[in-house]
Design an enzyme around this catalytic site. Structure first.
Site, mmCIF file in Angstrom:
data_model
loop_
_atom_site.group_PDB
_atom_site.id
_atom_site.type_symbol
_atom_site.label_atom_id
_atom_site.label_comp_id
_atom_site.label_asym_id
_atom_site.label_seq_id
_atom_site.Cartn_x
_atom_site.Cartn_y
_atom_site.Cartn_z
ATOM 1 C CD GLU A 1 34.424 120.422 16.564
ATOM 2 O OE1 GLU A 1 34.831 121.595 16.439
ATOM 3 O OE2 GLU A 1 34.627 119.757 17.579
ATOM 4 C CD GLU B 1 38.346 125.500 21.232
ATOM 5 O OE1 GLU B 1 37.399 125.083 21.929
ATOM 6 O OE2 GLU B 1 38.960 124.767 20.444
#
Length: 257
Positions: free
Chosen positions: A189, A131
């Site tokens: 990602e 994150e």
């Protein structure tokens, strides 16, 4: 991950059971108007909007107290990591059963109780590292910029003639629809995974924690847990493939035989 919709709806003060007309806090609305009205939204504005959003979100979620076992555990896990890649980071636990975590452009990291319940300490660091990777790589910043610039917020704000107004639930629905498409790309990602891997390796943690965290999420997702893990997996590549990629890299690095 679909963080932007959560952030912006938090800014707008949206919550279940709200009235047909929702009055917006004047300071938040002013900041939003200034940002959306500009052709270029600055990094500082994005960070400030994120900070204000987190204040709102913390007020609307059950935050674990300083002496709560979840907070004590999290503080122990992140004791070495209150500045990451030059970004001051603050952490809190939401005592919510969802398996989730997120980071915002101002360096706020929020970890859900449900995630802490199923992850080891190193796996939690791996997830938080991913994150934070989105923040360091400017993915979070850029996603918020794009969403604010293209969303129905511009029209909704414009209808108030620069003054504090009220948004109808239909307008909020339009905003939500526009923000639902704000996903991170597969490349983003993967790059966030790589950041987490590098973070774990740099600080001497077992990099396989990243692989096992993905494997746990894949098992939960395949086991019919549905909404509890949907947010954290919704826009990600296949978790099993990501876990294998981590294992392959660890083998090349001589960290796995």
């Amino acid at each position: 991950m679909k963080r932007v919709i959560i952030i912006v709806l938090a800014l707008l003060g949206f919550h279940e059971g709200s009235q047909a007309q929702i009055k917006i806090n004047s300071n938040l609305m002013q900041a939003l108007m200034e940002a959306v009205g500009s052709a270029t939204i600055s990094d500082a504005q994005v960070a400030e909007l994120s900070r204000q959003a987190i204040v709102e979100m913390d007020a609307k979620n059950p935050v674990a107290a300083a002496n709560d076992p979840y907070t004590v555990r999290l503080n122990k896990i992140v004791s070495r990591h209150h500045t990451i890649s030059g970004i001051p980071v603050n952490y809190k636990v939401y005592k919510v059963a969802d398996v989730n975590a997120f980071a915002t452009a101002d360096g706020s990291v929020r970890v859900f109780k449900g995630l802490m319940d199923i992850m080891t300490d190193n796996e939690l660091l791996a997830v938080m590292g991913h994150e934070i990777g989105h923040v360091v790589n400017h993915d979070t910043r850029d996603a918020m910029k794009r969403s604010l610039q293209r969303s129905a917020i511009r029209d909704a704000v414009g209808s108030t003639s620069g003054k504090l107004g009220e948004l109808s639930r239909s307008q909020l629905g339009d905003i939500a629809d526009g923000l639902l498409g704000a996903k991170f790309s597969r490349q983003q990602e993967t790059e966030a995974d790589d950041y987490s891997y590098g973070f774990l390796k740099r600080y001497g943690y077992n990099v396989l924690a990243l692989a096992t965290s993905f494997e746990k999420l894949a098992k939960l997702s395949g086991g019919g847990q549905g909404g509890k893990v949907a947010t954290i997996l919704s826009s990600h590549p296949d978790s099993q493939s990501r876990a294998q990629r981590v294992r392959d890299r660890a083998r090349r690095d001589g960290l796995l035989r």
